[in-house]
Design a protein around this motif. Sequence first.
Motif, PDB file in Angstrom:
ATOM      1  N   ASP A 136       0.835  -1.205   0.000  1.00 54.94           N
ATOM      2  CA  ASP A 136       0.000   0.000   0.000  1.00 54.94           C
ATOM      3  C   ASP A 136       0.871   1.257   0.000  1.00 54.94           C
ATOM      4  OD1 ASP A 136      -2.242  -1.604   0.047  1.00 54.94           O
ATOM      5  OD2 ASP A 136      -2.615  -1.329   2.188  1.00 54.94           O
ATOM      6  N   ARG A 142       2.479   1.647  -3.392  1.00 52.52           N
ATOM      7  CA  ARG A 142       1.504   2.136  -4.375  1.00 52.52           C
ATOM      8  C   ARG A 142       1.110   3.590  -4.136  1.00 52.52           C
ATOM      9  NH1 ARG A 142      -3.536  -0.602  -3.083  1.00 52.52           N
ATOM     10  NH2 ARG A 142      -3.671   1.116  -1.614  1.00 52.52           N
ATOM     11  N   ASP A 143       0.844   3.941  -2.874  1.00 52.94           N
ATOM     12  CA  ASP A 143       0.247   5.240  -2.570  1.00 52.94           C
ATOM     13  C   ASP A 143       1.241   6.358  -2.295  1.00 52.94           C
ATOM     14  OD1 ASP A 143      -2.217   3.975  -2.807  1.00 52.94           O
ATOM     15  OD2 ASP A 143      -2.431   3.674  -0.644  1.00 52.94           O
TER      16      ASP A 143
END
Length: 125
Positions: free
Chosen positions: A67, A70-71
């Motif tokens: 996460d 990705r973020d």
Amino acid sequence: MALMFFNGGAMRGEPLHHLLAGSRFVATTETAPKYRFYAVGDQCPALYPVAHGGAPVTGEVYDVSLDALRDKVLPAEPHELELGVVELADGSSAFAMVLRRPYTSHVALRDITEIGDWRAFKASA
């Protein structure tokens, strides 16, 4: 979680290190001597895998959640780089940002393989 090798602005003490908040520091290490090392517009580093003429590059390994990758991490990377997998000095593998292939940017590349360390390059510039 994924092991990620960082060799530029996300390392400890660097301006993008905050992107790794919550990620566990694993080790300071080097890549296997299979990479050329470039300064992209003298703004960020880039690894480029080669069959011959590579050298080890210094960096840090973190255990980063997918996460966060990705973020936080990937959106902060310049378009000249892409996610790849590199070999570390101990023979293990980790994700890393590598020079995009084919290289289509007009941003100049400076070969800093002989320095092999982004902080040392910045200190010498």
